[in-house]
Design a protein around this motif. Structure first.
Motif, short mmCIF file in Angstrom:
data_model
loop_
_atom_site.label_atom_id
_atom_site.label_comp_id
_atom_site.label_asym_id
_atom_site.label_seq_id
_atom_site.Cartn_x
_atom_site.Cartn_y
_atom_site.Cartn_z
N ALA A 37 0.83 -1.21 0.00
CA ALA A 37 0.00 0.00 0.00
C ALA A 37 0.86 1.26 0.00
O ALA A 37 0.52 2.24 -0.66
CB ALA A 37 -0.94 0.00 1.20
N ASP A 38 1.99 1.22 0.71
CA ASP A 38 2.88 2.38 0.76
C ASP A 38 3.58 2.62 -0.57
O ASP A 38 3.81 3.76 -0.96
CB ASP A 38 3.94 2.21 1.86
N ARG A 39 3.92 1.54 -1.26
CA ARG A 39 4.70 1.67 -2.49
C ARG A 39 3.85 1.72 -3.75
O ARG A 39 4.35 2.11 -4.80
CB ARG A 39 5.69 0.51 -2.59
N ALA A 40 2.58 1.32 -3.64
CA ALA A 40 1.71 1.27 -4.82
C ALA A 40 0.36 1.89 -4.49
O ALA A 40 0.31 2.97 -3.92
CB ALA A 40 1.58 -0.16 -5.32
N ASP A 41 -0.71 1.18 -4.79
CA ASP A 41 -2.04 1.69 -4.50
C ASP A 41 -2.96 0.53 -4.13
O ASP A 41 -2.52 -0.61 -4.02
CB ASP A 41 -2.59 2.48 -5.69
N GLY A 42 -4.24 0.86 -3.95
CA GLY A 42 -5.21 -0.16 -3.53
C GLY A 42 -5.37 -1.29 -4.53
O GLY A 42 -5.64 -2.42 -4.14
N SER A 43 -5.18 -1.01 -5.80
CA SER A 43 -5.32 -2.08 -6.79
C SER A 43 -4.18 -3.09 -6.66
O SER A 43 -4.37 -4.29 -6.87
CB SER A 43 -5.40 -1.53 -8.21
N ALA A 44 -2.98 -2.63 -6.29
CA ALA A 44 -1.87 -3.55 -6.07
C ALA A 44 -2.13 -4.40 -4.83
O ALA A 44 -1.82 -5.60 -4.81
CB ALA A 44 -0.56 -2.79 -5.94
N VAL A 45 -2.69 -3.80 -3.79
CA VAL A 45 -3.05 -4.56 -2.58
C VAL A 45 -4.08 -5.62 -2.94
O VAL A 45 -3.98 -6.78 -2.52
CB VAL A 45 -3.57 -3.63 -1.46
N ALA A 71 4.47 -10.32 -3.07
CA ALA A 71 4.34 -8.86 -3.06
C ALA A 71 5.40 -8.21 -3.94
O ALA A 71 5.10 -7.26 -4.67
CB ALA A 71 4.44 -8.35 -1.63
N ASP A 72 6.61 -8.71 -3.89
CA ASP A 72 7.67 -8.16 -4.73
C ASP A 72 7.31 -8.30 -6.21
O ASP A 72 7.52 -7.37 -6.99
CB ASP A 72 9.01 -8.84 -4.45
N ARG A 73 6.77 -9.44 -6.57
CA ARG A 73 6.34 -9.67 -7.95
C ARG A 73 5.23 -8.70 -8.35
O ARG A 73 5.26 -8.11 -9.43
CB ARG A 73 5.87 -11.12 -8.10
N VAL A 74 4.25 -8.52 -7.45
CA VAL A 74 3.14 -7.59 -7.72
C VAL A 74 3.68 -6.17 -7.88
O VAL A 74 3.29 -5.45 -8.80
CB VAL A 74 2.09 -7.66 -6.59
N LEU A 75 4.58 -5.76 -7.00
CA LEU A 75 5.15 -4.42 -7.08
C LEU A 75 5.97 -4.23 -8.36
O LEU A 75 5.92 -3.16 -8.98
CB LEU A 75 6.00 -4.11 -5.85
N ASP A 76 6.71 -5.25 -8.76
CA ASP A 76 7.47 -5.17 -10.01
C ASP A 76 6.52 -5.00 -11.19
O ASP A 76 6.77 -4.18 -12.07
CB ASP A 76 8.33 -6.41 -10.22
N ASP A 77 5.44 -5.77 -11.21
CA ASP A 77 4.44 -5.66 -12.29
C ASP A 77 3.78 -4.29 -12.26
O ASP A 77 3.57 -3.68 -13.31
CB ASP A 77 3.38 -6.75 -12.17
N TRP A 78 3.46 -3.81 -11.08
CA TRP A 78 2.80 -2.51 -10.95
C TRP A 78 3.71 -1.40 -11.47
O TRP A 78 3.28 -0.52 -12.21
CB TRP A 78 2.43 -2.26 -9.49
N ALA A 79 4.96 -1.43 -11.09
CA ALA A 79 5.90 -0.40 -11.53
C ALA A 79 6.04 -0.40 -13.04
O ALA A 79 6.14 0.64 -13.67
CB ALA A 79 7.26 -0.59 -10.86
N TYR A 80 6.03 -1.59 -13.62
CA TYR A 80 6.18 -1.71 -15.07
C TYR A 80 4.94 -1.26 -15.83
O TYR A 80 5.02 -0.53 -16.80
CB TYR A 80 6.53 -3.16 -15.43
N THR A 81 3.76 -1.66 -15.34
CA THR A 81 2.53 -1.37 -16.09
C THR A 81 1.90 -0.03 -15.73
O THR A 81 1.24 0.58 -16.56
CB THR A 81 1.48 -2.48 -15.87
N ASP A 82 2.09 0.46 -14.49
CA ASP A 82 1.45 1.69 -14.06
C ASP A 82 2.40 2.87 -13.92
O ASP A 82 2.02 3.93 -13.47
CB ASP A 82 0.72 1.48 -12.72
#
Length: 85
Positions: A37-45, A71-82
């Motif tokens: 939640a701190d590094r991304a947003d509610g959709s990543a959570v 979580a690391d995988r989700v954050l990596d995907d989030w950073a790449y796509t969003d």
């Protein structure tokens, strides 16, 4: 999705899928959800909660270290796509 809601949803999934009480296991994921939640947003959570819930439904109860790897995988995907940082 807020971290506390994600933990609650996992408690429900664990309770419905396993014979053991999910409350103790799901509470261990709270720091992971808060980090996402701190590094991304509610959709990543939400994505993280969905992936962990899928594992629970499959009969697994991921350890906190496994949840962190997810979580690391989700954050990596989030950073790449969003375009996150």
């Amino acid at each position: 999705m807020e971290p506390q809601e994600a933990v609650r949803q996992l408690e429900y999934a664990i309770d419905a899928s396993l014979d053991e009480t999910g409350q103790r296991a799901a509470a261990g994921y709270r720091p992971t959800f808060e980090r996402v939640a701190d590094r991304a947003d509610g959709s990543a959570v939400y994505t993280l909660a969905s992936e962990l819930a899928d594992e629970v439904v499959a009969g697994e109860c991921p350890k906190p270290s496994e949840a962190n790897a997810t979580a690391d995988r989700v954050l990596d995907d989030w950073a790449y796509t969003d375009g996150g940082e």
